[in-house]
Design a protein around this motif. Structure first.
Motif, short mmCIF file in Angstrom:
data_model
loop_
_atom_site.label_atom_id
_atom_site.label_comp_id
_atom_site.label_asym_id
_atom_site.label_seq_id
_atom_site.Cartn_x
_atom_site.Cartn_y
_atom_site.Cartn_z
N ARG A 31 0.86 -1.18 0.00
CA ARG A 31 0.00 0.00 0.00
C ARG A 31 0.89 1.22 0.00
O ARG A 31 1.78 1.34 0.84
CB ARG A 31 -0.92 0.03 1.22
N GLY A 33 0.18 4.87 0.45
CA GLY A 33 -0.90 5.77 0.82
C GLY A 33 -0.44 7.15 1.21
O GLY A 33 0.76 7.40 1.37
N GLU A 47 -4.46 6.61 -1.99
CA GLU A 47 -3.33 5.74 -2.28
C GLU A 47 -3.04 5.74 -3.78
O GLU A 47 -3.85 6.18 -4.59
CB GLU A 47 -3.59 4.33 -1.79
N THR A 49 -2.41 2.95 -6.48
CA THR A 49 -2.64 1.51 -6.56
C THR A 49 -1.60 0.77 -7.39
O THR A 49 -1.51 -0.45 -7.31
CB THR A 49 -4.05 1.23 -7.14
N GLU A 50 -0.81 1.51 -8.19
CA GLU A 50 0.20 0.86 -9.02
C GLU A 50 1.58 1.41 -8.66
O GLU A 50 1.86 2.60 -8.87
CB GLU A 50 -0.08 1.10 -10.50
N SER A 74 -2.55 6.26 -11.12
CA SER A 74 -3.22 5.26 -10.27
C SER A 74 -3.69 5.85 -8.95
O SER A 74 -4.17 5.12 -8.09
CB SER A 74 -2.28 4.07 -10.02
N SER A 76 -5.89 7.25 -6.10
CA SER A 76 -7.29 6.96 -5.79
C SER A 76 -7.61 7.46 -4.39
O SER A 76 -6.94 7.11 -3.43
CB SER A 76 -7.55 5.45 -5.86
N ASP A 83 -10.24 12.59 -7.81
CA ASP A 83 -9.13 11.86 -8.44
C ASP A 83 -8.80 12.47 -9.80
O ASP A 83 -7.62 12.61 -10.15
CB ASP A 83 -9.48 10.38 -8.60
#
Length: 193
Positions: A31, A33, A47, A49-50, A74, A76, A83
């Motif tokens: 994660r 974040g 966070e 995500t990639e 990515s 989010s 976003d």
């Protein structure tokens, strides 16, 4: 320093750590974040995500290194409009700056399983020194025969240092988006063949 009978761990300064080698961040167990103040009264969490990272564990653990790449698009926060705004030129400008990069430059200090990792963070083409407070969580072998170790890391940055200066003044005083961003990272890394 002694290598343990399993051949993949060793004892160092009271810790059981991995033997030297190259490890990759496990995409399924990570994660990346962040937390930022919103309207001076609450916090927004999000966070990326990639993300990928390579950790090179050195013979001398204090000589180990990390290189990480985060896909800016990515991002989010579980709110589509926000976003989209964060991906826009007013913030990350993902079309012109598709990645955020971190490259360690050395281990600044350590105490038990806690390390301070010096490095350089690049956002929107701007590179600044950033120290990560890293906690080594342990080393083991997964049920699938993979040698792994776990870690958490955190730091706080001033987004304006990276050219992320968009904001709106509030009638009641203060601004819509805080300048300080806390970064929180958790992950497992897997030894590569």
């Amino acid at each position: 320093m002694t290598v343990n009978t399993d051949g993949v761990t060793r004892d160092w300064n009271g810790l059981t750590i991995p033997t030297p080698g190259t490890y990759a961040l496990d995409a399924a167990h990570k994660r990346v974040g962040f937390v930022v103040r919103h309207m001076m009264v609450s916090k927004v969490r999000g966070e990326f995500t990639e993300a990928t990272a390579t950790v090179t564990v050195a013979e001398d653990p204090l000589g180990s290194a990390v290189n990480a790449t985060i896909q800016a698009a990515s991002i989010s926060t579980a709110q589509d409009d926000r976003d989209g705004h964060l991906r826009s030129p007013e913030f990350l400008d993902v079309e012109n700056h598709p990645t955020l990069e971190y490259r360690s430059t050395g281990v600044k200090s350590h105490n038990g399983n806690e390390f301070v990792l010096s490095g350089e963070l690049t956002i929107r083409g701007v590179t600044r020194p950033v120290d990560l407070e890293v906690e080594f969580e342990g080393v083991g072998r997964s049920p699938f025969g993979q040698d792994i170790f776990g870690f958490t890391a955190s730091t706080e940055i001033d987004r304006e240092d990276f050219g992320l200066t968009w904001n709106v003044a509030l009638e009641t005083g203060g601004v819509l988006v805080g300048k300080k961003i806390k970064i929180e990272i958790e992950g497992e890394a897997i030894r590569q063949a």
